[in-house]
Scaffold this active site. Structure first.
Site, PDB file in Angstrom:
ATOM      1  N   ALA A   1     -26.533  34.693  11.716  1.00  0.00           N
ATOM      2  CA  ALA A   1     -27.726  35.524  11.849  1.00  0.00           C
ATOM      3  C   ALA A   1     -27.356  36.902  12.372  1.00  0.00           C
ATOM      4  O   ALA A   1     -27.918  37.917  11.944  1.00  0.00           O
ATOM      5  CB  ALA A   1     -28.733  34.848  12.785  1.00  0.00           C
ATOM      6  N   ALA A   2     -26.410  36.951  13.299  1.00  0.00           N
ATOM      7  CA  ALA A   2     -25.996  38.228  13.881  1.00  0.00           C
ATOM      8  C   ALA A   2     -24.687  38.028  14.625  1.00  0.00           C
ATOM      9  O   ALA A   2     -24.288  36.899  14.921  1.00  0.00           O
ATOM     10  CB  ALA A   2     -27.069  38.768  14.828  1.00  0.00           C
ATOM     11  N   MET A   3     -24.019  39.150  14.924  1.00  0.00           N
ATOM     12  CA  MET A   3     -22.791  39.127  15.703  1.00  0.00           C
ATOM     13  C   MET A   3     -22.792  40.295  16.654  1.00  0.00           C
ATOM     14  O   MET A   3     -22.980  41.445  16.247  1.00  0.00           O
ATOM     15  CB  MET A   3     -21.569  39.196  14.773  1.00  0.00           C
ATOM     16  CG  MET A   3     -20.242  39.226  15.522  1.00  0.00           C
ATOM     17  SD  MET A   3     -20.008  37.741  16.542  1.00  0.00           S
ATOM     18  CE  MET A   3     -18.894  38.366  17.792  1.00  0.00           C
ATOM     19  N   GLU A   4     -22.531  40.010  17.938  1.00  0.00           N
ATOM     20  CA  GLU A   4     -22.737  40.965  19.025  1.00  0.00           C
ATOM     21  C   GLU A   4     -21.556  41.871  19.284  1.00  0.00           C
ATOM     22  O   GLU A   4     -21.238  42.169  20.429  1.00  0.00           O
ATOM     23  CB  GLU A   4     -23.077  40.201  20.304  1.00  0.00           C
ATOM     24  CG  GLU A   4     -21.941  39.368  20.898  1.00  0.00           C
ATOM     25  CD  GLU A   4     -21.812  37.959  20.379  1.00  0.00           C
ATOM     26  OE1 GLU A   4     -21.080  37.157  20.990  1.00  0.00           O
ATOM     27  OE2 GLU A   4     -22.458  37.633  19.345  1.00  0.00           O
ATOM     28  N   ASN A   5     -20.860  42.348  18.262  1.00  0.00           N
ATOM     29  CA  ASN A   5     -19.725  43.233  18.483  1.00  0.00           C
ATOM     30  C   ASN A   5     -20.124  44.366  19.423  1.00  0.00           C
ATOM     31  O   ASN A   5     -21.186  44.954  19.292  1.00  0.00           O
ATOM     32  CB  ASN A   5     -19.235  43.823  17.163  1.00  0.00           C
ATOM     33  CG  ASN A   5     -18.997  42.770  16.111  1.00  0.00           C
ATOM     34  OD1 ASN A   5     -18.292  41.802  16.348  1.00  0.00           O
ATOM     35  ND2 ASN A   5     -19.612  42.943  14.958  1.00  0.00           N
TER      36      ASN A   5
ATOM     37  N   HIS B   1     -25.767  39.969  24.864  1.00  0.00           N
ATOM     38  CA  HIS B   1     -24.324  39.754  24.728  1.00  0.00           C
ATOM     39  C   HIS B   1     -23.507  41.003  25.047  1.00  0.00           C
ATOM     40  O   HIS B   1     -22.302  40.892  25.309  1.00  0.00           O
ATOM     41  CB  HIS B   1     -23.992  39.306  23.311  1.00  0.00           C
ATOM     42  CG  HIS B   1     -24.059  37.829  23.106  1.00  0.00           C
ATOM     43  ND1 HIS B   1     -23.506  36.930  23.979  1.00  0.00           N
ATOM     44  CD2 HIS B   1     -24.602  37.089  22.094  1.00  0.00           C
ATOM     45  CE1 HIS B   1     -23.713  35.696  23.525  1.00  0.00           C
ATOM     46  NE2 HIS B   1     -24.372  35.764  22.393  1.00  0.00           N
TER      47      HIS B   1
ATOM     48  N   HIS C   1     -31.294  38.406  22.039  1.00  0.00           N
ATOM     49  CA  HIS C   1     -30.075  37.612  22.243  1.00  0.00           C
ATOM     50  C   HIS C   1     -28.825  38.478  22.095  1.00  0.00           C
ATOM     51  O   HIS C   1     -27.938  38.479  22.957  1.00  0.00           O
ATOM     52  CB  HIS C   1     -30.066  36.475  21.217  1.00  0.00           C
ATOM     53  CG  HIS C   1     -28.878  35.575  21.279  1.00  0.00           C
ATOM     54  ND1 HIS C   1     -28.944  34.280  21.726  1.00  0.00           N
ATOM     55  CD2 HIS C   1     -27.577  35.777  20.931  1.00  0.00           C
ATOM     56  CE1 HIS C   1     -27.749  33.727  21.661  1.00  0.00           C
ATOM     57  NE2 HIS C   1     -26.894  34.617  21.173  1.00  0.00           N
ATOM     58  N   GLU C   2     -28.748  39.238  21.006  1.00  0.00           N
ATOM     59  CA  GLU C   2     -27.533  40.007  20.731  1.00  0.00           C
ATOM     60  C   GLU C   2     -27.352  41.155  21.736  1.00  0.00           C
ATOM     61  O   GLU C   2     -26.223  41.467  22.122  1.00  0.00           O
ATOM     62  CB  GLU C   2     -27.559  40.553  19.300  1.00  0.00           C
ATOM     63  CG  GLU C   2     -27.670  39.495  18.224  1.00  0.00           C
ATOM     64  CD  GLU C   2     -26.625  38.404  18.343  1.00  0.00           C
ATOM     65  OE1 GLU C   2     -25.467  38.720  18.690  1.00  0.00           O
ATOM     66  OE2 GLU C   2     -26.955  37.230  18.110  1.00  0.00           O
TER      67      GLU C   2
ATOM     68  N   GLU D   1     -23.095  32.126  25.552  1.00  0.00           N
ATOM     69  CA  GLU D   1     -24.199  31.731  24.682  1.00  0.00           C
ATOM     70  C   GLU D   1     -25.379  31.163  25.468  1.00  0.00           C
ATOM     71  O   GLU D   1     -26.533  31.379  25.113  1.00  0.00           O
ATOM     72  CB  GLU D   1     -23.714  30.714  23.647  1.00  0.00           C
ATOM     73  CG  GLU D   1     -22.686  31.251  22.672  1.00  0.00           C
ATOM     74  CD  GLU D   1     -23.192  32.450  21.874  1.00  0.00           C
ATOM     75  OE1 GLU D   1     -24.410  32.665  21.818  1.00  0.00           O
ATOM     76  OE2 GLU D   1     -22.350  33.179  21.320  1.00  0.00           O
TER      77      GLU D   1
END
Length: 1000
Positions: A388-392, A428, A424-425, A447
């Site tokens: 769904a997403a990635m918190e780079n 992070h 959420h992201e 998480e």
């Protein structure tokens, strides 16, 4: 030593050439012209013999070294996956392949001698800084690069071992990087090779590196990636009928090594400077802003990005695309940009996410007392992504459905889900990016916090949604307890040894079970946890120590580690049974045992379940009757069985445990107490809190499913729903009824069940009606809780066959088709579309398919696509499955959802199951490495299989094709076995009660 010397040493020419240069070539003479002293002859002979002996030893040692390297690198084991380049020149990149065969018994298992055989990287070297330069060719998507890594030597070593996966390495060189040794030159490289089984690259040196010194490792490489969805990959999209390309990274958890050689473990934090070279028609993004940009003679552009803070490799990110953006700036000067397809930006689909991100940065900075660390934050919306997403850090990547929103057509549920993903992201950026778990077994450290703050952060944005106190129970607690109640569950903290084990820790256990446990201690959130570990790593004990310190400052002397280890280091959760004693001393018996849906698992696996599964349980308890409920008391339950005095109780007094579901466990009672609680709900449900009403419904259905209660008890409890005015209990009931519906929807007596449900739903359905519209056709917005309750009841009514609900849905679809103007309220469009497709003819399906193709709103496309899965026409369902998998118009996340939704349709269940088996090889190659997606697919397709024949098919399929997703298939097998068992043991009892029920 210069590069020529390194090359000569690598090719083995150095010794022979030096020897040749030292031998003078003299003309031949006759014997009579030679006079030599005997001692000279003897000395010369001895010298020759000594030289021969030394040379023989040197050659033997060299051959032994090469054979050992070759064997450990996979050559001697017949491993086709082990790609070795033992003869590669560090200057030219020429590859040679030695053909050697040695038995396993000859392999030395000493990790110190062969460090590439270890599961983890050796600890002798520590990366400090990376300089990475890439040239990206978007036409054929190859990329070439060079990386320079400054490494500190911690312990003497003759090997440099780092990660590389699928990269063609050309040159390798190692030089001293210490300023005081600037003139010392290169370190001689003996050889370098890939060890593919562990995704490693090994550089063997001629001598040890020295502790406390810094070296610079230079590697050039190239690679090709296409539609792999991991590492650095390319995907495409259509804009006004034109095919366009973009390339983006997905490095978590272990895929940075697919893009460049690196020390790809979380503990090896370093700083990074990235340069990206590409055609001028594209732009590039990375974690940091561009500090300089140059144009080459060929017209290509090179963007040089600023140096990052210390970070783990899997948070490094970059992208090459031709997107446009919208921008916002926080009060502290952080620049936020949302990048997306030009048409999405122009329509304003990204404005909502941009707006809430700006507010969230302020919120988190105030809450955590730690400023956001970077000068900018980019949000990138991509058409295809494995998650769904990635918190780079500084460049968070989202699949389009999770960040683009058109308020005119998006439902509230879509808006809520999108909001929580963004919340959420952004969390992070602190928990994960700034403070990173030491190792993957504690992935829940980031998480769990991010999931916890989904609800806290969303409540900050929209207080009236009341997420933390309401949706948390049904969407987090109830959901994770379904998974954690399986015998194939696992602890929150799992030991991770191999790279292949890492993906399995990313599941709802790590995410949502942790979230629930953190909620218990949220009032004591340790503000200094982030400050202490910022730019570094932390383990679970670091967190527990901070929580203990925070509680001690509040006068509470509790050893959090001792309490929490019971919950994080053993799987599952308990069921607490509360029973009144027959004596008149006002005491109750309290027992705890490990809750599992398949009780027979304890017999099949006695070694596992004979372990001392025991928890320290903070049981809150109240006593009540028809008009009053006492204040709660807390009882710490530590033993298997305990007796406690609870105050004055009699025959009409009921007990209620786990007040507001603050604990992570289920509660069961004796049957008399269940009858009293059901009676209370029928007379006056408000005596019991909303959270506990939802909890009672969830507990009773799951206890009956596992055989702890008779099957009629959950059916009796929902008979009070006509008196229920709150959304949360209805939502809990809806989730439970949905599970039962899929177990029963292909049985002969299904109408007994559906009629019973409709009888409970009808009064509330007719009372609430449908969403209203004003005179001009616009939709009148009700209060959030009212809208959600109305939607939940309409969904139940239409799903179980209420005729009025069906007529209303058909009428709305027909009006849309005839007028070509969609007046269906966004909040119920998914229900109306699905109902219309299931009841109406093939022309309606074609109409929805056409609208899916023509719609530009991401949320609307998703709802339309899922509606197509509701048809009862097998031909159309099969057509949809094939079109979804082959069409670029359907994102990968939605392909999986299509297969799952077809499987949930009773007319398509076996079709989806057969399609899954036929296409498994293709699906597994497409999503296999993105294990989270693969697990979702396996679970979704199999969870409602419930016949003996389907169980046999599943067993046969796992035996022949189940490799690569063992844990997901183990869960699937357990669930299907439980489904079949429920049918065999309880279906008849269930229907017998319905036939006799006065409420049926």
């Amino acid at each position: 030593m210069g590069i020529e010397a390194v090359m000569s040493a690598r090719t083995g020419r150095a010794l022979s050439d030096q020897w040749a240069d030292g031998v003078a070539v003299r003309p031949r003479t006759t014997e009579r012209h030679i006079t030599v002293h005997k001692r000279l002859v003897l000395g010369f002979a001895v010298s020759i013999l000594a030289l021969i002996a030394v040379t023989a030893v040197a050659v033997a040692l060299s051959v032994k070294f090469e054979r050992c390297v070759g064997d450990q690198n996979g050559e001697g084991h017949g491993d086709a996956n082990a790609r070795a380049t033992p003869g590669t020149s560090s200057a030219t990149g020429t590859r040679t392949h030695d053909a050697r065969t040695r038995g396993d018994e000859d392999v030395d298992d000493d990790d110190a001698r062969f460090p590439w055989r270890r599961a983890r990287l050796p600890t002798a070297l520590r990366p400090r800084h990376y300089e990475l330069a890439l040239s990206v060719h978007m036409d054929n998507f190859t990329f070439a690069g060079r990386v320079s890594v400054d490494v500190e030597c911690v312990n003497a070593t003759r090997y440099v071992v780092l990660h590389a996966d699928g990269l063609d390495v050309h040159t390798v060189a190692l030089v001293h990087a210490d300023g005081r040794r600037a003139g010392a030159g290169a370190v001689r490289v003996h050889r370098h090779f890939a060890y593919a089984p562990a995704q490693l690259y090994v550089i063997a040196l001629h001598r040890d590196l020295k502790p406390l010194r810094t070296y610079r490792l230079n590697i050039s490489f190239q690679a090709r990636r296409e539609n792999e969805l991991l590492g650095f990959f390319r995907s495409s999209y259509l804009l006004h009928g034109e095919r366009r390309f973009l390339a983006v990274t997905q490095f978590s958890p272990t895929h940075a090594r697919k893009a460049f050689p690196c020390f790809d473990e979380p503990i090896y934090k370093a700083t990074f400077k990235v340069s990206l070279r590409h055609e001028a028609s594209y732009q590039s993004l990375s974690n940091m802003p561009v500090e300089a940009s140059t144009v080459d003679e060929d017209g290509w552009v090179t963007n040089h990005f600023s140096r990052t803070p210390r970070m783990s490799t899997y948070y490094l990110a970059w992208a090459v695309c031709n997107f446009t953006y919208r921008e916002a700036v926080t009060d502290s000067g952080v620049v936020i940009r949302l990048y997306a397809r030009p048409d999405a930006i122009q329509s304003g689909s990204g404005d909502y996410a941009l707006h809430i991100t700006k507010r969230l940065l302020h919120f988190y900075q105030d809450y955590f007392k730690v400023k956001y660390s970077l000068p900018k934050l980019d949000l990138l919306a991509v058409p295809k992504h494995p998650y769904a997403a990635m918190e780079n850090w500084g460049l968070s990547v989202f699949v389009e459905q999770k960040i683009l929103l058109d308020p005119e057509v998006s439902s509230f549920s879509y808006q809520m889900e999108l909001t929580m993903v963004v919340v959420h992201e952004i969390c992070h950026q602190w928990f994960g990016d700034l403070v990173t778990p030491v190792w993957w077994e504690d992935v829940w450290l980031k998480e769990g916090f991010a999931h916890f703050f989904e609800y806290v952060g969303t409540d900050f944005l929209f207080p009236k949604w009341n997420m933390e106190k309401q949706r948390f129970l049904t969407d987090v607690l109830h959901e994770v307890m379904l998974l954690d109640g399986l015998a194939s569950s696992h602890p929150i903290s799992q030991e991770v040894f191999e790279a292949t084990d890492i993906d399995r820790v990313f599941d709802w256990i790590a995410y949502k079970k942790t979230q629930k446990k953190l909620t218990s201690f949220s009032p004591f959130f340790p503000q200094d946890y982030l400050m202490t570990h910022m730019y570094g790593n932390a383990a679970r004990d670091d967190l527990w120590n901070k929580f203990s310190e925070a509680m001690q400052r509040e006068g509470k002397d509790i050893n959090i580690k001792e309490v929490m280890d019971r919950w994080t280091l053993q799987m599952g959760y308990p069921v607490v049974t509360i029973s009144k004693n027959d004596s008149l001393d006002n005491t109750v018996a309290i027992t705890q045992e490990h809750f599992v849906y398949d009780i027979d698992a304890k017999l099949r696996d006695p070694d596992l379940f004979n372990k001392s599964f025991q928890w320290q349980i903070p049981l809150t308890l109240s006593v009540g009757n028809s008009s009053h409920i006492s204040s709660e008391t807390i009882i710490w339950v530590s033993n298997k069985t305990e007796t406690h005095r609870v105050g004055r109780i009699d025959e009409e007094t009921w007990l209620l445990g786990n007040i507001n579901q603050t604990g992570y466990f289920r509660v069961n009672y004796d049957l008399h107490n269940w009858r009293l609680l059901i009676q209370q709900l029928m007379i006056n449900p408000t005596i019991i809190s909303v959270g506990n009403r939802a909890g009672l419904i969830d507990d009773v259905f799951n206890l009956a499913r596992a055989g702890y209660l008779p099957q009629n008890v959950p059916l009796q409890i929902i008979s009070y729903l006509s008196e229920e005015n709150e959304f949360l209990p209805w939502h809990a009931a809806s989730r439970a009824l949905y599970q039962l519906d899929k177990l029963l929807d292909r049985t002969e007596d299904y109408s007994l069940f559906s009629d019973y449900v409709l009888k409970q739903v009808a009064p509330k359905y007719h009372k609430l009606g449908w969403p209203s519209t004003s005179a001009d056709g616009s939709f009148l917005q009700a209060a959030y809780q009212t809208e959600e309750l109305q939607r939940e009841v309409i969904m139940l009514a239409c799903s179980f066959g209420n005729k009025h609900c069906h007529r209303q849905a058909v009428s709305l679809i027909s009006e849309w088709i005839s007028s070509n103007k969609n007046r269906i309220p966004p909040n119920v469009r998914d229900i109306v579309y699905c109902t219309g497709v299931s009841l109406m003819d093939e022309d309606v399906w074609e109409f929805i398919w056409m609208k899916f193709h023509s719609s530009t709103a991401i949320s609307e496309k998703k709802v339309l696509l899922e509606a197509l899965t509701c048809s009862d026409n097998s031909f159309l369902l099969n057509r949809l499955l094939n079109l979804s998998l082959s069409s670029d118009l359907v994102p990968d996340q939605d392909v999986i959802d299509v297969i799952i939704h077809v499987g949930r349709n009773p007319h398509g269940r076996h079709l989806a199951w057969r399609y899954f088996r036929e296409k498994w090889d293709m699906l597994n190659s497409r999503y296999g490495e993105a294990l989270f997606m693969n697990s979702k697919l396996i679970s979704g397709v199999t969870e409602f299989l419930n016949t003996e024949s389907e169980l046999t098919e599943l067993k046969d399929f796992i035996e022949t094709s189940g490799g690569g997703a063992a844990s997901a298939f183990a869960r699937a097998m357990e669930i299907v076995q439980a489904n079949v068992k429920w049918h065999n043991l309880y279906k008849q009892q269930f229907y017998q009660w319905l036939r006799k029920s006065p409420n049926g």
